[in-house]
Scaffold this motif. Structure first.
Motif, PDB file in Angstrom:
ATOM      1  N   ARG A 194       0.834  -1.199   0.000  1.00 16.09           N
ATOM      2  CA  ARG A 194       0.000   0.000   0.000  1.00 16.09           C
ATOM      3  C   ARG A 194       0.876   1.259   0.000  1.00 16.09           C
ATOM      4  N   CYS A 195       1.923   1.247   0.812  1.00 14.73           N
ATOM      5  CA  CYS A 195       2.831   2.398   0.884  1.00 14.73           C
ATOM      6  C   CYS A 195       3.575   2.611  -0.428  1.00 14.73           C
ATOM      7  N   MET A 196       3.969   1.514  -1.056  1.00 13.73           N
ATOM      8  CA  MET A 196       4.774   1.605  -2.276  1.00 13.73           C
ATOM      9  C   MET A 196       3.966   2.046  -3.487  1.00 13.73           C
ATOM     10  N   GLU A 197       2.649   2.152  -3.323  1.00  8.97           N
ATOM     11  CA  GLU A 197       1.826   2.718  -4.387  1.00  8.97           C
ATOM     12  C   GLU A 197       2.033   4.224  -4.510  1.00  8.97           C
ATOM     13  N   VAL A 198       2.518   4.845  -3.443  1.00 14.34           N
ATOM     14  CA  VAL A 198       2.766   6.291  -3.449  1.00 14.34           C
ATOM     15  C   VAL A 198       4.002   6.579  -4.275  1.00 14.34           C
ATOM     16  N   GLU A 199       3.888   7.523  -5.197  1.00  8.47           N
ATOM     17  CA  GLU A 199       4.991   7.846  -6.081  1.00  8.47           C
ATOM     18  C   GLU A 199       6.230   8.264  -5.278  1.00  8.47           C
ATOM     19  N   GLY A 200       7.355   7.619  -5.551  1.00  5.48           N
ATOM     20  CA  GLY A 200       8.597   7.952  -4.872  1.00  5.48           C
ATOM     21  C   GLY A 200       8.921   7.039  -3.701  1.00  5.48           C
ATOM     22  N   ILE A 201       7.918   6.350  -3.154  1.00  5.33           N
ATOM     23  CA  ILE A 201       8.139   5.472  -2.002  1.00  5.33           C
ATOM     24  C   ILE A 201       8.531   4.083  -2.489  1.00  5.33           C
ATOM     25  N   GLY A 202       9.776   3.703  -2.208  1.00  7.23           N
ATOM     26  CA  GLY A 202      10.255   2.376  -2.564  1.00  7.23           C
ATOM     27  C   GLY A 202      10.213   1.433  -1.384  1.00  7.23           C
ATOM     28  N   THR A 205      12.090   2.807   1.978  1.00  2.00           N
ATOM     29  CA  THR A 205      11.392   3.931   2.610  1.00  2.00           C
ATOM     30  C   THR A 205      10.059   3.473   3.190  1.00  2.00           C
ATOM     31  N   GLY A 206       9.331   2.673   2.420  1.00  3.22           N
ATOM     32  CA  GLY A 206       8.056   2.167   2.911  1.00  3.22           C
ATOM     33  C   GLY A 206       8.219   1.313   4.155  1.00  3.22           C
ATOM     34  N   ALA A 207       9.213   0.429   4.131  1.00  6.43           N
ATOM     35  CA  ALA A 207       9.449  -0.441   5.283  1.00  6.43           C
ATOM     36  C   ALA A 207       9.876   0.361   6.507  1.00  6.43           C
ATOM     37  N   ARG A 208      10.688   1.411   6.276  1.00  6.33           N
ATOM     38  CA  ARG A 208      11.145   2.219   7.420  1.00  6.33           C
ATOM     39  C   ARG A 208      10.003   3.028   8.017  1.00  6.33           C
ATOM     40  N   LEU A 209       9.087   3.522   7.190  1.00  8.57           N
ATOM     41  CA  LEU A 209       7.938   4.259   7.702  1.00  8.57           C
ATOM     42  C   LEU A 209       6.974   3.335   8.451  1.00  8.57           C
ATOM     43  N   ILE A 210       6.821   2.112   7.964  1.00  9.37           N
ATOM     44  CA  ILE A 210       6.010   1.127   8.676  1.00  9.37           C
ATOM     45  C   ILE A 210       6.634   0.824  10.035  1.00  9.37           C
ATOM     46  N   THR A 211       7.967   0.738  10.070  1.00  4.28           N
ATOM     47  CA  THR A 211       8.672   0.520  11.323  1.00  4.28           C
ATOM     48  C   THR A 211       8.368   1.637  12.312  1.00  4.28           C
ATOM     49  N   VAL A 254      15.692   7.451   8.682  1.00 14.19           N
ATOM     50  CA  VAL A 254      14.362   7.604   8.098  1.00 14.19           C
ATOM     51  C   VAL A 254      14.272   8.911   7.319  1.00 14.19           C
ATOM     52  N   ARG A 255      14.949   9.958   7.792  1.00 13.90           N
ATOM     53  CA  ARG A 255      14.936  11.231   7.059  1.00 13.90           C
ATOM     54  C   ARG A 255      15.750  11.135   5.769  1.00 13.90           C
ATOM     55  N   ARG A 256      16.839  10.394   5.808  1.00 14.50           N
ATOM     56  CA  ARG A 256      17.638  10.209   4.593  1.00 14.50           C
ATOM     57  C   ARG A 256      16.831   9.463   3.535  1.00 14.50           C
ATOM     58  N   LEU A 257      16.118   8.425   3.962  1.00 17.49           N
ATOM     59  CA  LEU A 257      15.311   7.658   3.024  1.00 17.49           C
ATOM     60  C   LEU A 257      14.171   8.502   2.459  1.00 17.49           C
ATOM     61  N   LEU A 258      13.555   9.326   3.310  1.00 13.76           N
ATOM     62  CA  LEU A 258      12.484  10.202   2.823  1.00 13.76           C
ATOM     63  C   LEU A 258      13.013  11.250   1.843  1.00 13.76           C
ATOM     64  N   HIS A 259      14.226  11.745   2.098  1.00 11.35           N
ATOM     65  CA  HIS A 259      14.841  12.703   1.176  1.00 11.35           C
ATOM     66  C   HIS A 259      15.060  12.040  -0.182  1.00 11.35           C
ATOM     67  N   ASN A 260      15.552  10.803  -0.180  1.00  9.49           N
ATOM     68  CA  ASN A 260      15.742  10.081  -1.440  1.00  9.49           C
ATOM     69  C   ASN A 260      14.413   9.841  -2.139  1.00  9.49           C
ATOM     70  N   ALA A 261      13.373   9.543  -1.355  1.00  8.06           N
ATOM     71  CA  ALA A 261      12.042   9.336  -1.931  1.00  8.06           C
ATOM     72  C   ALA A 261      11.539  10.613  -2.598  1.00  8.06           C
ATOM     73  N   ALA A 262      11.777  11.750  -1.943  1.00  8.07           N
ATOM     74  CA  ALA A 262      11.347  13.031  -2.506  1.00  8.07           C
ATOM     75  C   ALA A 262      12.111  13.343  -3.798  1.00  8.07           C
ATOM     76  N   MET A 263      13.388  13.008  -3.842  1.00  4.51           N
ATOM     77  CA  MET A 263      14.171  13.234  -5.055  1.00  4.51           C
ATOM     78  C   MET A 263      13.617  12.423  -6.215  1.00  4.51           C
ATOM     79  N   SER A 264      13.153  11.231  -5.906  1.00  2.37           N
ATOM     80  CA  SER A 264      12.541  10.392  -6.946  1.00  2.37           C
ATOM     81  C   SER A 264      11.155  10.908  -7.319  1.00  2.37           C
ATOM     82  N   ALA A 265      10.373  11.285  -6.310  1.00  2.00           N
ATOM     83  CA  ALA A 265       8.991  11.715  -6.544  1.00  2.00           C
ATOM     84  C   ALA A 265       8.906  13.004  -7.348  1.00  2.00           C
ATOM     85  N   ARG A 266       9.872  13.902  -7.183  1.00  3.85           N
ATOM     86  CA  ARG A 266       9.799  15.197  -7.872  1.00  3.85           C
ATOM     87  C   ARG A 266       9.843  15.060  -9.390  1.00  3.85           C
ATOM     88  N   ARG A 267      10.299  13.915  -9.871  1.00  2.05           N
ATOM     89  CA  ARG A 267      10.377  13.694 -11.319  1.00  2.05           C
ATOM     90  C   ARG A 267       9.117  13.043 -11.870  1.00  2.05           C
TER      91      ARG A 267
END
Length: 315
Positions: A194-202, A205-211, A254-267
């Motif tokens: 469900r989390c990985m359906e969000v654009e940018g969340i791999g 990142t999804g597993a760390r947010l669930i944690t 978790v912040r590093r992973l979210l930053h990477n997710a945002a870098m992916s999502a912005r495209r």
């Protein structure tokens, strides 16, 4: 999360080291030191006349056994971060730093700030297992990257070095597989999907947010964002409106992973407009990425809290 309460029990401050616990009983003005092992901790708890309120600095993993055993014994536990204790020490003008002084300072902090603090409760075994795996993976990645950078211009041992790097990468893959297996055993792979359906969340990142979500019953998205250390620290006084920055509390991974997710999502088509609008308003690249990362975290929280399916953002 638990609400703030007034401390009514006798207050104790505990400074933690790998091999020793320095303990200050505020009401008795008494200092003592015990070995930091299970037997000594149990003996100390058994000798108490009754449950106490304990302020303890969270340091690596060396405080965990004491905190768990004291909690089981009915004590109220208050975790104090190193950041808070450092600035409190400066604020009350304690000019030296020793184990004994820190134990006293922790007791003083709890006595004076009790109404703003929340009692600690042990996390679930799943949370601890996953957090440990993520921290070890982060340390492994950091070590691998540092080695690659430092050995970049060493051709004589290139073959042996390449084998070493491949071994480290295999270990990273094994850690990631273990994380996935832990989520599977806990019945959380559906949540991850469900989390990985969000654009940018791999996956990571999804597993760390669930944690992070496993740590407590967060009242709302703001509480979750604050737990991640993605909330803003505001500096404003009179006519001066200072620079806002992240609080950066908690685990930096978790912040590093979210930053990477945002870098992916912005495209992506879903988030490109959001990112470009922030940039057009004068925000820096980093600021715009932080805003997007926070947005992604809020969406994931809503999915986890409501057990709902992600509705892709309209273009």
């Amino acid at each position: 999360m638990a609400m703030p309460v007034s401390v009514t029990k006798p207050i104790v401050g505990v400074d933690v080291a790998k091999n020793e616990l320095v303990i200050y009983h505020a009401e008795l003005d008494l200092l003592e030191a015990i070995v930091n092992d299970k037997a000594a901790i149990k003996k100390w708890l058994k000798a108490l006349p009754g449950p106490v309120a304990i302020a303890i600095e969270s340091t690596n993993i060396y405080h965990l056994e004491f905190a768990d055993l004291a909690y089981e014994a009915g004590c109220e536990i208050y975790m104090v971060g190193g950041y808070e204790l450092h600035h409190y020490r400066e604020g009350v003008k304690v000019r030296a730093k020793t184990d004994a002084l820190d134990a006293k300072l922790l007791a003083r902090y709890l006595k004076n700030e009790a109404e703003e603090l929340r009692p600690w409760a042990p996390p679930s075994p799943l949370y601890r297992q996953l957090l440990s795996l993520f921290r070890r993976r982060a340390a492994l990645v950091q070590a691998r990257v540092a080695l690659v950078q430092s050995w970049a211009n060493e051709p004589l041992l290139k073959t042996a070095f390449d084998d070493q790097i491949k071994a480290m990468q295999r270990l990273e893959t094994l850690v990631e597989k273990t994380i996935k297996d832990q989520l599977k055993d806990a019945g959380l792979l559906g949540q991850l999907k469900r989390c990985m359906e969000v654009e940018g969340i791999g996956f990571l990142t999804g597993a760390r947010l669930i944690t992070a979500f496993q740590r407590g019953d967060f009242r709302n998205a703001d509480a979750f964002i604050a737990f991640l250390g993605m909330d803003l620290r505001v500096s404003k006084s009179g006519q001066k409106d200072g620079r806002r920055s992240l609080s950066k509390r908690g685990d930096p991974e978790v912040r590093r992973l979210l930053h990477n997710a945002a870098m992916s999502a912005r495209r992506t088509k879903a988030w490109k407009k959001f990112y470009e609008e922030k940039r057009s308003r004068g925000f820096s690249t980093t600021e715009a990425l932080v805003m997007l990362a926070r947005k992604l975290a809020r969406i994931v929280f809503a999915l986890l809290k409501g057990q709902s399916e992600y509705q892709p953002k309209a273009a």
